[in-house]
Design a protein around this motif. Structure first.
Motif, PDB file in Angstrom:
ATOM      1  N   MET A 150       3.002   6.058  -3.322  1.00 57.97           N
ATOM      2  CA  MET A 150       4.139   6.530  -3.650  1.00 57.97           C
ATOM      3  C   MET A 150       4.291   6.488  -4.767  1.00 57.97           C
ATOM      4  O   MET A 150       4.618   7.875  -5.386  1.00 57.97           O
ATOM      5  CB  MET A 150       5.180   5.924  -3.082  1.00 57.97           C
ATOM      6  N   SER A 151       4.072   5.477  -5.302  1.00 59.57           N
ATOM      7  CA  SER A 151       3.547   5.687  -7.544  1.00 59.57           C
ATOM      8  C   SER A 151       2.769   6.223  -8.073  1.00 59.57           C
ATOM      9  O   SER A 151       2.665   7.385  -8.397  1.00 59.57           O
ATOM     10  CB  SER A 151       3.588   4.077  -7.565  1.00 59.57           C
ATOM     11  N   TRP A 152       1.804   6.642  -7.137  1.00 60.17           N
ATOM     12  CA  TRP A 152       0.362   7.708  -7.528  1.00 60.17           C
ATOM     13  C   TRP A 152       1.318   8.619  -7.205  1.00 60.17           C
ATOM     14  O   TRP A 152       0.519   9.695  -8.518  1.00 60.17           O
ATOM     15  CB  TRP A 152      -0.330   7.178  -7.034  1.00 60.17           C
ATOM     16  N   GLY A 178       1.326  -1.542  -0.655  1.00 58.88           N
ATOM     17  CA  GLY A 178      -0.329  -0.366   0.192  1.00 58.88           C
ATOM     18  C   GLY A 178       0.565   1.529  -0.059  1.00 58.88           C
ATOM     19  O   GLY A 178       0.180   2.132  -0.910  1.00 58.88           O
ATOM     20  N   GLU A 179       2.182   1.194   1.097  1.00 63.56           N
ATOM     21  CA  GLU A 179       2.604   2.452   0.991  1.00 63.56           C
ATOM     22  C   GLU A 179       3.310   2.895  -0.395  1.00 63.56           C
ATOM     23  O   GLU A 179       3.852   3.527  -0.933  1.00 63.56           O
ATOM     24  CB  GLU A 179       3.812   2.211   1.896  1.00 63.56           C
ATOM     25  N   LEU A 180       3.877   1.127  -1.254  1.00 59.45           N
ATOM     26  CA  LEU A 180       4.703   1.895  -2.210  1.00 59.45           C
ATOM     27  C   LEU A 180       3.742   2.118  -3.965  1.00 59.45           C
ATOM     28  O   LEU A 180       3.928   2.850  -4.737  1.00 59.45           O
ATOM     29  CB  LEU A 180       5.451   0.256  -3.185  1.00 59.45           C
ATOM     30  N   CYS A 225      -5.259  -1.498 -11.741  1.00 57.41           N
ATOM     31  CA  CYS A 225      -5.690   0.648 -12.138  1.00 57.41           C
ATOM     32  C   CYS A 225      -4.123   1.465 -12.659  1.00 57.41           C
ATOM     33  O   CYS A 225      -3.820   1.296 -13.572  1.00 57.41           O
ATOM     34  CB  CYS A 225      -5.727   1.312 -11.317  1.00 57.41           C
ATOM     35  N   THR A 226      -2.943   0.796 -11.963  1.00 56.13           N
ATOM     36  CA  THR A 226      -1.479   1.665 -12.466  1.00 56.13           C
ATOM     37  C   THR A 226      -1.421   0.104 -13.648  1.00 56.13           C
ATOM     38  O   THR A 226      -0.305   1.104 -14.832  1.00 56.13           O
ATOM     39  CB  THR A 226      -0.628   0.681 -11.426  1.00 56.13           C
ATOM     40  N   THR A 227      -1.757  -0.678 -13.745  1.00 57.98           N
ATOM     41  CA  THR A 227      -1.228  -1.738 -15.766  1.00 57.98           C
ATOM     42  C   THR A 227      -1.893  -0.959 -16.371  1.00 57.98           C
ATOM     43  O   THR A 227      -1.374  -0.991 -17.738  1.00 57.98           O
ATOM     44  CB  THR A 227      -1.687  -2.875 -14.785  1.00 57.98           C
ATOM     45  N   LEU A 228      -3.435  -0.752 -16.329  1.00 61.55           N
ATOM     46  CA  LEU A 228      -3.635  -0.076 -17.224  1.00 61.55           C
ATOM     47  C   LEU A 228      -3.863   1.393 -17.738  1.00 61.55           C
ATOM     48  O   LEU A 228      -3.055   1.534 -18.926  1.00 61.55           O
ATOM     49  CB  LEU A 228      -5.426  -0.033 -17.082  1.00 61.55           C
ATOM     50  N   GLY A 285     -14.038   0.639  -8.703  1.00 57.64           N
ATOM     51  CA  GLY A 285     -13.994  -0.425  -7.915  1.00 57.64           C
ATOM     52  C   GLY A 285     -12.611  -1.199  -8.019  1.00 57.64           C
ATOM     53  O   GLY A 285     -12.184  -2.272  -6.970  1.00 57.64           O
ATOM     54  N   LEU A 286     -11.731  -0.778  -8.894  1.00 58.71           N
ATOM     55  CA  LEU A 286     -10.870  -2.002  -9.435  1.00 58.71           C
ATOM     56  C   LEU A 286      -9.377  -1.225  -8.350  1.00 58.71           C
ATOM     57  O   LEU A 286      -9.142  -0.266  -7.515  1.00 58.71           O
ATOM     58  CB  LEU A 286     -10.057  -1.889 -10.797  1.00 58.71           C
ATOM     59  N   LYS A 287      -8.728  -2.953  -8.279  1.00 55.66           N
ATOM     60  CA  LYS A 287      -7.493  -2.337  -6.871  1.00 55.66           C
ATOM     61  C   LYS A 287      -6.684  -1.815  -8.014  1.00 55.66           C
ATOM     62  O   LYS A 287      -6.249  -1.958  -9.543  1.00 55.66           O
ATOM     63  CB  LYS A 287      -7.213  -4.050  -6.422  1.00 55.66           C
ATOM     64  N   ARG A 288      -5.566  -1.174  -7.142  1.00 54.80           N
ATOM     65  CA  ARG A 288      -4.963   0.161  -7.190  1.00 54.80           C
ATOM     66  C   ARG A 288      -4.014  -0.985  -8.150  1.00 54.80           C
ATOM     67  O   ARG A 288      -3.553  -0.084  -8.869  1.00 54.80           O
ATOM     68  CB  ARG A 288      -4.389   0.231  -5.861  1.00 54.80           C
TER      69      ARG A 288
END
Length: 426
Positions: free
Chosen positions: A136-138, A131-133, A165-168, A159-162
């Motif tokens: 930081m990435s966001w 979660g912390e990483l 979301c990051t991958t997409l 409602g997607l997991k982070r």
């Protein structure tokens, strides 16, 4: 026998202290919590033969031994300190054997609890670090690429997991064009979903509709039976229920069976289920309705064992409610993944505010969605599932007030029937 108390801040540290001091042969006799930690009572050299020898020595020892200044061996003194003459009675052997068995059981249970606690701590720690990483990435993305950050927030609103979301967002080829990036991300989301490769309504088979309580399994069975009857005829279908726990559970499916002119069989155990399946071997489609139980109910494993042990090729469809909380959906998927699942049926889409929970679950477990239910009407409120259709519904739930704009130009996935609106009577 040597007995010693060990104290530490945590149970794991106390057990480690025992092992470091006396090695793996030490036996934990008891444990208790203190105000600022825990205390373990452990023993070593716990042998009945030594205790018997000590008892004999105590009974036959001359009274003047100590007066003559004969110093006992250090080992004997330690043993005498641990076992007094009152303890060395004829019934001591039986008492010690029982105590040893009890302490071994407590030791095993304590180790299992400690292992479970350790796993939970590791899981919590990993989640915290991830979660912390991610945060930081966001934040980094938000500073250097605000368009991509906006896309990630929009995906998160589904409602997607982070991590998804990051991958997409990372796959977006046109982050500066918000709408183009949004449509591309939705297409990529559909590509992450597993497509179904089997048409139950066309080919038939034997299927068990499973899931937790209240997700619409019986209604789903009725919808599937009705649609298949409209295509192929009611005489090609067999209905079985194992729901002998819920009041009215059998009656509900029997009512549907009477309307469709299909007999309904009740199977209460594995042998009955196997016999009924043999009787229905001439049917093209066999649907098994199962009892609704909490994913935490200890009886659930027995029901699954009944289905798996029937000795027939049964395909399992897991029914997921779109209205369930994400954590509950994840827990249900984890519990039912103990058996081989063919795919999912997603129900109560018309009552849901988001499809994030089910999307995260089916992506993680790579399970196809065969059917989507969006109402109580039989049979019309059940539609074949597809990746594109799921993403469409998720998008429309997010933007309910916006005009419907297709993500892809696809044909309607609404099931066709031979006679629209036809009622079937028994």
């Amino acid at each position: 026998m040597k007995i010693k108390r060990f104290t530490a801040d945590t149970m794991r540290e106390a057990i480690r202290s025992v092992r470091d001091t006396w090695g793996p042969d030490a036996v934990i006799l008891s444990n208790k919590k203190l105000g600022n930690g825990v205390e373990i009572t452990a023993a070593i050299d716990f042998e009945v033969e030594e205790v018997e020898q000590l008892a004999n020595e105590t009974e036959h020892a001359p009274a003047h031994t100590a007066a003559q200044g004969t110093a006992p061996r250090p080992e004997a003194a330690t043993q005498r300190q641990a076992a007094t003459p009152e303890q060395a009675s004829p019934s001591l052997q039986s008492h010690l054997l029982k105590a040893r068995a009890a302490s071994a059981h407590n030791n095993s249970a304590g180790n299992a609890d400690e292992l479970s606690d350790l796993r939970r701590e590791i899981s919590d720690l990993r989640g915290l670090i991830e979660g912390e990483l991610t945060q930081m990435s966001w934040r980094e993305i938000g500073r250097h690429n605000p368009h991509k950050a906006a896309l990630m927030r929009r995906l998160a609103s589904l409602g997607l997991k982070r991590e998804f979301c990051t991958t997409l967002a990372a796959q977006s080829a046109a982050p500066d064009d918000a709408e183009a990036a949004w449509k591309q991300a939705l297409l990529d989301l559909a590509a992450m979903l597993t497509e179904s490769d089997h048409d139950l309504l066309a080919h038939g088979g034997t299927y068990a509709i499973i899931g937790s309580t209240g997700v619409g399994k019986t209604t789903t069975v009725a919808k599937l039976a009705a649609q298949y009857a409209l295509r192929h005829g009611a005489d090609k279908i067999g209905l079985i229920t194992t729901d002998c726990f819920r009041i009215g559970g059998v009656d509900q499916l029997s009512t549907f069976g009477q309307l469709l002119d299909i007999p309904v069989f009740l199977a209460t155990d594995r042998l009955e289920l196997s016999d009924i399946l043999d009787q229905l071997s001439d049917k093209e489609l066999i649907l098994i309705d199962t009892a609704g139980m909490s994913q935490r109910d200890i009886e659930l494993s027995k029901q699954l064992a009944t289905l798996v042990g029937a000795g027939h090729d049964i395909q399992f469809y897991l029914t997921l409610s779109a209205t369930a909380q994400q954590a509950i959906t994840a827990e249900i998927m984890s519990v039912f993944s103990d058996i081989k699942l063919a795919g999912t049926v997603i129900t109560k889409v018309d009552e849901a505010a988001s499809l994030g929970g089910v999307l995260n679950a089916v992506i993680k477990h790579q399970l196809p969605t065969f059917f989507i239910s969006n109402g109580q009407k039989v049979p019309e409120d059940l539609h074949p599932g597809s990746a594109i259709e799921l993403v469409k519904i998720a998008r429309d739930l997010l933007q309910r007030s916006s005009p419907h704009q297709p993500i892809l130009e696809t044909e309607s996935t609404r099931p066709t029937t031979h006679s629209e609106g036809k009622r079937l009577h028994g």
